[in-house]
Design a protein around this motif. Structure first.
Motif, PDB file in Angstrom:
ATOM      1  N   CYS A  83       0.815  -1.230   0.000  1.00  0.00           N
ATOM      2  CA  CYS A  83       0.000   0.000   0.000  1.00  0.00           C
ATOM      3  C   CYS A  83       0.837   1.263   0.000  1.00  0.00           C
ATOM      4  CB  CYS A  83      -0.897   0.035   1.228  1.00  0.00           C
ATOM      5  SG  CYS A  83      -1.780  -1.502   1.513  1.00  0.00           S
ATOM      6  N   HIS A  84       1.872   1.284   0.817  1.00  0.00           N
ATOM      7  CA  HIS A  84       2.589   2.545   1.028  1.00  0.00           C
ATOM      8  C   HIS A  84       3.650   2.829  -0.020  1.00  0.00           C
ATOM      9  CE1 HIS A  84       1.124   1.899   5.371  1.00  0.00           C
ATOM     10  NE2 HIS A  84       0.283   2.665   4.712  1.00  0.00           N
ATOM     11  N   PHE A 123     -10.664  -3.690   2.703  1.00  0.00           N
ATOM     12  CA  PHE A 123     -10.535  -5.145   2.859  1.00  0.00           C
ATOM     13  C   PHE A 123     -10.656  -5.539   4.321  1.00  0.00           C
ATOM     14  CE2 PHE A 123      -8.833  -5.116  -1.434  1.00  0.00           C
ATOM     15  CZ  PHE A 123      -9.388  -6.295  -1.929  1.00  0.00           C
ATOM     16  N   MET A 132      -4.696  -5.682  -3.113  1.00  0.00           N
ATOM     17  CA  MET A 132      -5.058  -5.756  -1.705  1.00  0.00           C
ATOM     18  C   MET A 132      -3.813  -5.718  -0.818  1.00  0.00           C
ATOM     19  SD  MET A 132      -6.830  -9.030   0.116  1.00  0.00           S
ATOM     20  CE  MET A 132      -6.893  -9.144   1.893  1.00  0.00           C
ATOM     21  N   CYS A 133      -3.974  -5.175   0.371  1.00  0.00           N
ATOM     22  CA  CYS A 133      -2.904  -5.128   1.381  1.00  0.00           C
ATOM     23  C   CYS A 133      -2.488  -6.548   1.789  1.00  0.00           C
ATOM     24  CB  CYS A 133      -3.432  -4.387   2.601  1.00  0.00           C
ATOM     25  SG  CYS A 133      -2.325  -4.339   4.015  1.00  0.00           S
ATOM     26  N   GLY A 157       0.225  -4.070   7.515  1.00  0.00           N
ATOM     27  CA  GLY A 157       0.412  -2.648   7.795  1.00  0.00           C
ATOM     28  C   GLY A 157      -0.409  -2.101   8.943  1.00  0.00           C
ATOM     29  N   GLU A 187      -8.366   7.887  -0.353  1.00  0.00           N
ATOM     30  CA  GLU A 187      -8.089   8.378  -1.695  1.00  0.00           C
ATOM     31  C   GLU A 187      -9.247   8.185  -2.653  1.00  0.00           C
ATOM     32  OE1 GLU A 187      -4.113   7.630  -2.951  1.00  0.00           O
ATOM     33  OE2 GLU A 187      -3.399   8.643  -1.141  1.00  0.00           O
ATOM     34  N   ARG A 215       0.896   5.147  -1.787  1.00  0.00           N
ATOM     35  CA  ARG A 215      -0.060   5.882  -0.957  1.00  0.00           C
ATOM     36  C   ARG A 215       0.551   6.243   0.386  1.00  0.00           C
ATOM     37  NH1 ARG A 215      -5.125   2.295  -2.805  1.00  0.00           N
ATOM     38  NH2 ARG A 215      -6.150   3.831  -4.097  1.00  0.00           N
ATOM     39  N   VAL A 237      -5.482  -1.263   8.363  1.00  0.00           N
ATOM     40  CA  VAL A 237      -4.104  -1.516   7.923  1.00  0.00           C
ATOM     41  C   VAL A 237      -3.456  -0.264   7.305  1.00  0.00           C
ATOM     42  CG1 VAL A 237      -4.339  -4.009   7.589  1.00  0.00           C
ATOM     43  CG2 VAL A 237      -4.915  -2.459   5.713  1.00  0.00           C
TER      44      VAL A 237
END
Ligand code: SF4
Ligand code: SF4
Lengths: 273, 149
Positions: free
Chosen positions: A127-128, B23, A166-167, A171, B63, A131, B56
Motif C-alpha cells: 500500500c505505502h 478489505f 489488496m494489502c 500494515g 483516496e 499511498r 491496515v
C-alpha cells in the motif's frame, strides 16, 4: 547517495542491502550507508501515538544525510522520510523501485543483466509504495505498472491474480496489534496468489516480505494452512540477474524457500546481447 | 477530535465508497461509513471504536472518498486518544519501549548482526551507536512521557 536501511533491512533482511549495493555498483552509482540513522520511524504505528514524535525522528534521519539523496528500499521508511521531507522542505528521498524505473530505466536494466530469470512472479506493490498519494504522485495507485515492468526487464513474468492490489495485512500496526486480523487478510491474499502458477511473490518492502514469509509459517501453525510460496524483494532478484551469487541475497534465511526457485536463480537463462 | 476535523467530517454524504474499498472491513467490525455516521448523527466520538486498530492504513478509503475526507488520517488521529485511554493493543504494547530503549521498533539481536557480518556489511543503525541511540531515546521520552503509560 546515502542508503537508509531502517530497522527491518538493517536488523532482519541484510541481504536486501547487500543486493542493493551490488546493483548500484554495477550501475556505477555511488552509494554509502547513512551512519547513525535510526528507525524511520514506522509511519502508521508512530502516527497512531504521536504525529510530533514521528516528525521529529524523521527529521533527524533526513538531516543526517546533509542534503545528499536518501535511498530507501522499504515502503514504510519511504513513506515516513518522503512525507517528512515534504513537510520540512528539505531532503531528497527515493524508493529504489521507482528510482530504478524512472532514473535508470528498464532498457538499461535489460542491458545490464548477465542472465535472465525465467520466473513466474506474483507482484505485490504494498500500500505505502504509492499511498498516501498526496505526496507520491509518480504512479497511479489504481493501476500501477512500475514493478510489473521491472520484473519483465529481468526476464520474469508478472502473473496476474485476484486481489493484486489488496494489502498483505501487515500494515498499520495490525500485524502486531491485531494478529488475528492480519492473518485473516494474509490468508485471503495467499489464497488468491496460490490459484495461479507462480515461483515466488515479489515485493519492494521488507515489511511485506516479513508478512508473506514469516506470516506463512504462522498460518501453518495457527490455521493449518500451508502454501510454500517463497517471497523475495525485487532488488534481490535484480542483483542475481546482474551476476551476484544467490547466497549473498540472504534468501536462504527466509522462512519459506524452494529448491526450485534457488535452482532457477542459480541457472537463469543467457541474457540476449 | 478538534473542530477542523469535525468540519471535514460534516462533508460526508454516507455514500459508502470508503467501506466498499476496505478489505479490513470485510473481515472485521471496522466500518468507516458507520463510524462517521454515528459521529454525525449522535456525536459518538471517533475514538470510541476499538475497531480502529483493525485498519491496515492502506489509504484506499481516503483516496477514493468523493468528498475528499482524509479517512485514514482521521483514524490515525483518533488512535492517539484511544491509545491514551486504553493503551496499545497486542504486541504493539512493547513497540515504543523498544523505540525508546533501542531507537528501533524492530531491534537487532546477535543473530542479526552475525548475518550482516557474513555478508560483509557494516553495523551502523543508531541502535549500535551509543550517541545516536541516546539522541533518539531523548526524542521518544520527550514526546511519549504522558501519551503512553
Ligand atoms: S467515502 Fe467519504 S463521503 Fe462516502 S461514506 Fe466514506 S467518508 Fe463519507
Ligand atoms: S485505510 Fe484502513 S479504513 Fe481505509 S480502506 Fe484501508 S484498512 Fe480500511
Amino acid at each position: 547517495m546515502k542508503f537508509f536501511p531502517g530497522c527491518m533491512i538493517h536488523n532482519r533482511y541484510p541481504g536486501i542491502e547487500k543486493s542493493l549495493y551490488y546493483v548500484f555498483d554495477n550501475l556505477e552509482i555511488e552509494i554509502s550507508p547513512l551512519k547513525g540513522s535510526s528507525c524511520c520511524p514506522a509511519p502508521s504505528i508512530t502516527k497512531s501515538v504521536s504525529q510530533d514524535l514521528w516528525l521529529e525522528i524523521g527529521k533527524r534521519n533526513i538531516q543526517l544525510a546533509k542534503n545528499d539523496t536518501i535511498m530507501t528500499a522499504c515502503n514504510g521508511c519511504f513513506t515516513t522520510l518522503f512525507e517528512v521531507s515534504e513537510k520540512i522542505g528539505t531532503g531528497d528521498v527515493r524508493h529504489v523501485a521507482e528510482f530504478l524505473y524512472f532514473d535508470v530505466g528498464t532498457e538499461k536494466i535489460r542491458r545490464s543483466i548477465t542472465k535472465r530469470l525465467p520466473l513466474k512472479l506474483a507482484v505485490h506493490y504494498g500500500c505505502h509504495f504509492f499511498r498516501p498519494g498526496e505526496y507520491k504522485k509518480f504512479t497511479s495507485p489504481e493501476r500501477p505498472k512500475i514493478l510489473d515492468e521491472l520484473v519483465e526487464a529481468i526476464g520474469s513474468q508478472s502473473v496476474d491474480y485476484r486481489y493484486k492490489m489488496m494489502c498483505c495485512g501487515g500494515g498499520g500496526g495490525v500485524r502486531a496489534g491485531a494478529t488475528e486480523v492480519s492473518q485473516e487478510l494474509l490468508e485471503i491474499k495467499l489464497d488468491a496468489m496460490s490459484n495461479e502458477e507462480i515461483d515466488a511473490i515479489v515485493v519492494v518492502c521488507p515489511l511485506c516480505l516479513n508478512q508473506f514469509d514469516n506470516g506463512q509459517k504462522e498460518l501453518e501453525n495457527s490455521r493449518n494452512r500451508s502454501y510454500g510460496i517463497p517471497t523475495v524483494h525485487y532488488i534481490q532478484l535484480l542483483a542475481v540477474a546482474m551476476g551476484m551469487e544467490p547466497e549473498l541475497t540472504g534468501i536462504q534465511w527466509h522462512s519459506i524457500s524452494s529448491t526450485d526457485l534457488i535452482e532457477k536463480l542459480v541457472k537463469g537463462e543467457m541474457a540476449e546481447e | 477530535m478538534d473542530d477542523e476535523v469535525g468540519a471535514v467530517i460534516n462533508k460526508c454524504i454516507q455514500c459508502g465508497t470508503c467501506i466498499g474499498s476496505c478489505f479490513s472491513g470485510r473481515v472485521t467490525a471496522l466500518n468507516t461509513r458507520r463510524i462517521l455516521m454515528e459521529h454525525l448523527a449522535k456525536g459518538v466520538p471517533i475514538e470510541n471504536h476499538d475497531a480502529l486498530w483493525f485498519c491496515v492504513t492502506c489509504y484506499a478509503c481516503q483516496e477514493r472518498c468523493p468528498r475528499g475526507i482524509p479517512v485514514t488520517e482521521i483514524i490515525l488521529k483518533a488512535r492517539n486518544e484511544l491509545a491514551r485511554r486504553k493503551g496499545l493493543p497486542g504486541r504493539l504494547k512493547n513497540a515504543f519501549s523498544y523505540l525508546e530503549k533501542h531507537s528501533a521498533l524492530v531491534p537487532g539481536k546477535d543473530r542479526n548482526l552475525e548475518m550482516r557480518k557474513e555478508l560483509g556489511l557494516p553495523v551502523y543503525h543508531s541502535q549500535f551507536d551509543d550517541e545516536a541511540r541516546k539522541e533518539v531515546s531523548e526524542i521518544v521520552k520527550r514526546h511519549l512521557k504522558e501519551v503512553i503509560r
